[in-house]
Every structure is written in structure tokens, then in C-alpha cells.
Design a protein around this motif. Structure first.
Motif, mmCIF file in Angstrom:
data_model
loop_
_atom_site.group_PDB
_atom_site.id
_atom_site.type_symbol
_atom_site.label_atom_id
_atom_site.label_comp_id
_atom_site.label_asym_id
_atom_site.label_seq_id
_atom_site.Cartn_x
_atom_site.Cartn_y
_atom_site.Cartn_z
ATOM 1 N N LYS A 63 3.343 10.216 -9.008
ATOM 2 C CA LYS A 63 2.127 10.964 -8.677
ATOM 3 C C LYS A 63 0.943 10.018 -8.518
ATOM 4 O O LYS A 63 0.141 10.147 -7.587
ATOM 5 C CB LYS A 63 1.841 11.990 -9.775
ATOM 6 N N ASP A 64 0.848 9.063 -9.430
ATOM 7 C CA ASP A 64 -0.254 8.096 -9.373
ATOM 8 C C ASP A 64 -0.163 7.235 -8.117
ATOM 9 O O ASP A 64 -1.181 6.934 -7.476
ATOM 10 C CB ASP A 64 -0.235 7.200 -10.612
ATOM 11 N N LEU A 65 1.049 6.835 -7.749
ATOM 12 C CA LEU A 65 1.232 6.005 -6.559
ATOM 13 C C LEU A 65 0.874 6.764 -5.291
ATOM 14 O O LEU A 65 0.249 6.219 -4.372
ATOM 15 C CB LEU A 65 2.674 5.491 -6.491
ATOM 16 N N VAL A 66 1.266 8.030 -5.231
ATOM 17 C CA VAL A 66 0.933 8.850 -4.067
ATOM 18 C C VAL A 66 -0.581 9.009 -3.953
ATOM 19 O O VAL A 66 -1.166 8.884 -2.866
ATOM 20 C CB VAL A 66 1.613 10.235 -4.162
ATOM 21 N N THR A 67 -1.240 9.264 -5.083
ATOM 22 C CA THR A 67 -2.693 9.434 -5.089
ATOM 23 C C THR A 67 -3.406 8.170 -4.620
ATOM 24 O O THR A 67 -4.322 8.229 -3.775
ATOM 25 C CB THR A 67 -3.184 9.800 -6.501
ATOM 26 N N SER A 68 -3.011 7.033 -5.150
ATOM 27 C CA SER A 68 -3.670 5.780 -4.770
ATOM 28 C C SER A 68 -3.364 5.403 -3.325
ATOM 29 O O SER A 68 -4.217 4.852 -2.632
ATOM 30 C CB SER A 68 -3.253 4.648 -5.719
ATOM 31 N N PHE A 69 -2.162 5.718 -2.848
ATOM 32 C CA PHE A 69 -1.825 5.427 -1.452
ATOM 33 C C PHE A 69 -2.678 6.273 -0.515
ATOM 34 O O PHE A 69 -3.222 5.769 0.472
ATOM 35 C CB PHE A 69 -0.345 5.704 -1.186
ATOM 36 N N GLU A 70 -2.799 7.555 -0.814
ATOM 37 C CA GLU A 70 -3.580 8.445 0.051
ATOM 38 C C GLU A 70 -5.055 8.049 0.068
ATOM 39 O O GLU A 70 -5.722 8.176 1.108
ATOM 40 C CB GLU A 70 -3.434 9.892 -0.419
ATOM 41 N N ALA A 71 -5.548 7.565 -1.061
ATOM 42 C CA ALA A 71 -6.946 7.122 -1.111
ATOM 43 C C ALA A 71 -7.177 5.928 -0.190
ATOM 44 O O ALA A 71 -8.227 5.805 0.437
ATOM 45 C CB ALA A 71 -7.329 6.764 -2.543
ATOM 46 N N ALA A 72 -6.171 5.057 -0.110
ATOM 47 C CA ALA A 72 -6.275 3.868 0.748
ATOM 48 C C ALA A 72 -5.878 4.157 2.189
ATOM 49 O O ALA A 72 -6.179 3.364 3.082
ATOM 50 C CB ALA A 72 -5.410 2.749 0.184
ATOM 51 N N TRP A 342 6.928 3.802 6.735
ATOM 52 C CA TRP A 342 7.080 2.442 6.230
ATOM 53 C C TRP A 342 5.840 1.998 5.460
ATOM 54 O O TRP A 342 5.970 1.303 4.436
ATOM 55 C CB TRP A 342 7.367 1.457 7.358
ATOM 56 N N GLU A 343 4.670 2.389 5.904
ATOM 57 C CA GLU A 343 3.455 2.017 5.186
ATOM 58 C C GLU A 343 3.505 2.512 3.743
ATOM 59 O O GLU A 343 3.087 1.815 2.820
ATOM 60 C CB GLU A 343 2.220 2.593 5.891
ATOM 61 N N PHE A 344 4.012 3.731 3.556
ATOM 62 C CA PHE A 344 4.124 4.271 2.202
ATOM 63 C C PHE A 344 5.161 3.495 1.385
ATOM 64 O O PHE A 344 4.904 3.108 0.247
ATOM 65 C CB PHE A 344 4.496 5.749 2.249
ATOM 66 N N ILE A 345 6.318 3.257 1.991
ATOM 67 C CA ILE A 345 7.374 2.523 1.291
ATOM 68 C C ILE A 345 6.917 1.103 0.971
ATOM 69 O O ILE A 345 7.153 0.590 -0.125
ATOM 70 C CB ILE A 345 8.667 2.516 2.138
ATOM 71 N N LYS A 346 6.250 0.482 1.928
ATOM 72 C CA LYS A 346 5.754 -0.882 1.711
ATOM 73 C C LYS A 346 4.792 -0.919 0.528
ATOM 74 O O LYS A 346 4.837 -1.847 -0.289
ATOM 75 C CB LYS A 346 5.057 -1.396 2.976
ATOM 76 N N TYR A 347 3.960 0.089 0.427
ATOM 77 C CA TYR A 347 2.996 0.129 -0.674
ATOM 78 C C TYR A 347 3.687 0.343 -2.020
ATOM 79 O O TYR A 347 3.435 -0.385 -2.982
ATOM 80 C CB TYR A 347 1.983 1.243 -0.439
ATOM 81 N N VAL A 348 4.559 1.328 -2.098
ATOM 82 C CA VAL A 348 5.219 1.653 -3.367
ATOM 83 C C VAL A 348 6.086 0.496 -3.852
ATOM 84 O O VAL A 348 6.150 0.211 -5.050
ATOM 85 C CB VAL A 348 6.060 2.940 -3.229
ATOM 86 N N SER A 349 6.760 -0.193 -2.926
ATOM 87 C CA SER A 349 7.667 -1.273 -3.320
ATOM 88 C C SER A 349 7.015 -2.659 -3.235
ATOM 89 O O SER A 349 7.699 -3.676 -3.287
ATOM 90 C CB SER A 349 8.934 -1.242 -2.457
ATOM 91 N N SER A 350 5.687 -2.682 -3.111
ATOM 92 C CA SER A 350 4.958 -3.950 -3.113
ATOM 93 C C SER A 350 4.777 -4.442 -4.542
ATOM 94 O O SER A 350 5.087 -3.741 -5.514
ATOM 95 C CB SER A 350 3.585 -3.764 -2.462
ATOM 96 N N GLU A 352 1.949 -4.758 -6.193
ATOM 97 C CA GLU A 352 1.018 -3.881 -6.897
ATOM 98 C C GLU A 352 1.635 -2.526 -7.198
ATOM 99 O O GLU A 352 1.447 -1.965 -8.281
ATOM 100 C CB GLU A 352 -0.271 -3.703 -6.079
ATOM 101 N N GLY A 353 2.372 -1.984 -6.218
ATOM 102 C CA GLY A 353 2.990 -0.678 -6.425
ATOM 103 C C GLY A 353 4.016 -0.699 -7.547
ATOM 104 O O GLY A 353 4.024 0.172 -8.424
#
Length: 443
Positions: A63-72, A342-350, A352-353
Motif C-alpha cells: 500500500k505504501d509503495l503504491v501511494t508513493s509511486f502514484e505521488a511521483a 514497467w514504470e511501476f515494476i521498476k519502482y517497486v523492484s528498485s 529504494e522500493g
């Protein structure tokens, strides 16, 4: 006087004009901004994301990752749906078959080939090689996410298993505690000798649960295949086309016989154990997954690491091998927005993610850099799991017929463990079942 009165009237008039003009332009500006915001919402890409429902920490981390991704990424909206583990595979396959798959999905890595071979997964090979920083991910992990030379999944966390032991039972038997060094595991012969000294069936005390008993789902294959590896066997040929000569090899039969002997010859393992046997001092040793450490401490606050129980690397035979793999992120081949997915996957599996995720869950990070930067993975006991993943891990067989392989392994170990059935006959039956499954896929 008239002159100053005229000037005052003029000033008031001009102020009125200015105020009205400013108000008009402010109103116009606000209108344009709102119009722009509406345009952004209208142009926002909405991605459906399906994942297996985890524990409270895992769910919160996502949930936190989705929230921070959407903010960015305000132009991308993630509609995440968490589905119970027991229902996930069936519902996902049904959704895919109906032609309405989610854009992004989590896949248990051993099932990768099933989805990739069916054309349900999009290869993310080009993305991973360009932006995935592959040098930061263990090769054994990447191998388990690859089918026919192409990467299909991106990892977030890894997994491993180790030997958990009850300190009180060891001390009562006058036995030294196992080494905490990840590179100095006990041998299975040493484990048997320890188990025999502690074993006391009359008092309901058993020496070891070698591979998580006899359960359902993927757990039997995950915990029991490594025993075959350690004795020098494989389940399938390197090209994944047959189990003949592998699952029924002399090395595999030796592993199966050893497993059976724990129950029927030595009697140090029990087919049925009472709930909480390990915590209650009725089980000296058990093999558990890296993810159970936090659960064990939370559910049993009076059963403490270093006081009541300890952790040692997984025992070895001919080879030092542990299983790896877990739930990873993939993109549906039916998505209309592969780049955004891919942008979402890249962020979560980076970096920082993953760092955010493992800080919440305590799981083993898939990226080496994250583990090195978090002290807990460089200290006992998590260093055991991390180093095993780095140095000694192997993925389960990669084949579109993996569900058949998994079920055949479950039945095989049940027959030789619970039923005491002839290991050669049981291995032959499992081998034939797997070969039939592979042929059906090929057709």
C-alpha cells in the motif's frame, strides 16, 4: 477642493477597475487550472495490479509503495487488488482465460514458465537489461525468473530455509549448539545423531521435522526438492524435457531413502506433531523459511531467539544447496500500457522500493545493495538467509509443466514418508507422472 475631489473619484474608479480586472483574471486562471487538472485526470492511465494477499506487514508495504509511486507519477493510477493465497492462482488463470487479465501481476517464480509458455506474460527482458541493474541481483535469482533466455519477472524479495533448533532440548541432552556461521552447516548425518540423542517418543519429544511435514500447495516442493539436490540429484534434465534418469537416479533414491529412514528406521521424525511442538519443547529441530522468523517472534513473545531457540544454516549432504524464489512482478501480455506497467515494476523492484518493502516486512531483499546497506542482514540470524541466497541457492525446475512437477513431488514424499512405500517404485511413478505432464504441454 474640486480638483482633489476629482482626483479621489478617479482613484476610486481605477481601484475598482483594477479589483474587477484582477478578480476576472484570477477567475480565468483558476478555470484554466481546473480545466488542466480535468485533462490530467482524463488522460490518467489506470493499471490493474493483482497480488496474492500476504500478512499485515506485506500488505501495508505494498500500500505504501503504491501511494508513493502514484505521488511521483500523477499520470498513473494503480488499482491494486489483493487476493487470498489459496484462491489466487485459480482466479488469475480464470481472468486470463476470459481475456480480461490484470495489467500487472505477482507470479510465484516456479510457475513462470507456465504463464510465459502460454503467452500470458510479456517478456520484460529489454527493460530489465536496460534499467533493471541486473548486477545487483544474484544470478541464481535471475535464472529463476528466466524462460528460454528471456527475463519475465522482476524480484522484490528472496527466500531461503534454515535449521531452527530448541536451545533447551540441546542443553538438557548436553549437546553443543550448532554453528551460527552460514558457511559451516551441519551434515545430515550429524543431524541424525543429534536427533537420536534428544528423541524421546514416550515423552512426546521428537528429534526433527526435516521438511515441514506434509502439507498442500507449493510448500512440499519448496522444502523437499532441496533434499534431492543435496544428495546430488535433479528433478528434471537440464533442458526440462524429462524426469527419466533424474528423479529416479541413484542419488535421488538415496535422498528418498534417507528421508524415509528419519520416520521409519530412526524414528526421529513424526508424521503427526502437535501444534506448536517446537515452541513447547516437543521438537528439537525443524526446517523453517526465512519469512517465519518474524511470525514466530510475534506469535510467541515468550519464545525468544538466542534464549529459547537458535538458527543454523540448512544441513548439507554432498552439496550445500538451499531453495530460492518467491513472488515476483510481471506484466500481462494483454496490457495496453506496457511502458507504464514497467514504470511501476521498476519502482517497486528498485533499490529504494525494495528498501522500503523490507524495512516493513523484514524479508530478504532481492537486491544485494539493499542487504548490504541494512545492518540486520549482515548480522545473525538474517545473515544466514542472505548469504545462503547469495552463495548456495538454486531455483526450482523451470518448465510449463511445473504444477505437475510440484504435485508429483508432494505425493512422492508423502508415499515414502507417511506410507513407507518402496522408494524406487514411488520415484518411478512420480517420474512417469511428470513425463506425461511435459508431453501434454508439448502437444
Amino acid at each position: 477642493m474640486k480638483k482633489w475631489l476629482s482626483i479621489s473619484i478617479l482613484v476610486i474608479f481605477l481601484l475598482g477597475v483594477f479589483t474587477y480586472t484582477a478578480s476576472f483574471y484570477n477567475s480565468l486562471s483558476a478555470h484554466n487550472i481546473n480545466k488542466g487538472n480535468k485533462r490530467k485526470v482524463l488522460n490518467q492511465v489506470k493499471l490493474t495490479f493483482w497480488r496474492n494477499n500476504g500478512n499485515q506487514a506485506e500488505n501495508q508495504a505494498y500500500k505504501d509503495l503504491v501511494t508513493s509511486f502514484e505521488a511521483a507519477h500523477p499520470n498513473i493510477l494503480i488499482k491494486m487488488q489483493s487476493i487470498p493465497y489459496s484462491d489466487y492462482e485459480l482466479r488469475l488463470r480464470t481472468q486470463i482465460a476470459s481475456g480480461n487479465p490484470p495489467d500487472i501481476m505477482t507470479i510465484d517464480s516456479p510457475n513462470l514458465a507456465l504463464y510465459a509458455n502460454a503467452g500470458s506474460l510479456l517478456s520484460i527482458d529489454q527493460y530489465m537489461r536496460k534499467e533493471g541493474q541486473l548486477g545487483d541481483i544474484p544470478q541464481a535469482t535471475l535464472d529463476g525468473l528466466t524462460f528460454k533466455g528471456k527475463i519475465y519477472l522482476s524480484p522484490v524479495v528472496e527466500s531461503s530455509i534454515a535449521l531452527f533448533y530448541n536451545i533447551h532440548l540441546f542443553k538438557e541432552a548436553g549437546l553443543p549448539l550448532p554453528s551460527e556461521d552460514p558457511n559451516k552447516p551441519l551434515t545430515w548425518d550429524e543431524v541424525v545423531k543429534i536427533a537420536q540423542k534428544i528423541n524421546n517418543p514416550k515423552m512426546g519429544v521428537y528429534g526433527i521435522d526435516p521438511a515441514q511435514g506434509f502439507g498442500d500447495g507449493e510448500s512440499p516442493a519448496y522444502f523437499k526438492i532441496p533434499l534431492l539436490w543435496q544428495f546430488g540429484s535433479q528433478v528434471l534434465s537440464p533442458d526440462g524435457t524429462t524426469a527419466s534418469g533424474y528423479l529416479n537416479s541413484k542419488e535421488a533414491l538415496s535422498a528418498l531413502q534417507f528421508y524415509q529412514d528419519l520416520y521409519h528406521k530412526y524414528g526421529v521424525a513424526s508424521v503427526e506433531l502437535p501444534p506448536g511442538a517446537f515452541e513447547k519443547g516437543k521438537l528439537a529441530m525443524t526446517v523453517l523459511g526465512s519469512w517465519t522468523l518474524a511470525d514466530l517472534e510475534k506469535s510467541n513473545p515468550n519464545f525468544k531467539l538466542g534464549v529459547d531457540f537458535g538458527i543454523a544454516p540448512l544441513p548439507i549432504e554432498k552439496q550445500h544447496i538451499v531453495p530460492n524464489g518467491g513472488w515476483a512482478l510481471g506484466i500481462s501480455s494483454g496490457t495496453q500500457y506496457p511502458k507504464e506497467a514497467w514504470e511501476f515494476i521498476k519502482y517497486v523492484s528498485s533499490y529504494e522500493g525494495i528498501k522500503k518493502y523490507v524495512k516493513e516486512t523484514g524479508d530478504i531483499p532481492a537486491r544485494s545493495s539493499v542487504a548490504k546497506d541494512l545492518s540486520e542482514f549482515n548480522q545473525y540470524p538474517k545473515n544466514i538467509f542472505f548469504q545462503q541466497v547469495q552463495k548456495y541457492s538454486m531455483h526450482r525446475p523451470i518448465t510449463p509443466a511445473y504444477p505437475v512437477v510440484s504435485d508429483a513431488i508432494r505425493v512422492l514424499f508423502e508415499e515414502v514418508g507417511i506410507g513407507g512405500k518402496d522408494v524406487s517404485l514411488s520415484a518411478l511413478e512420480a517420474m512417469e507422472k511428470i513425463n506425461i505432464g511435459i508431453k501434454q504441454i508439448e502437444k
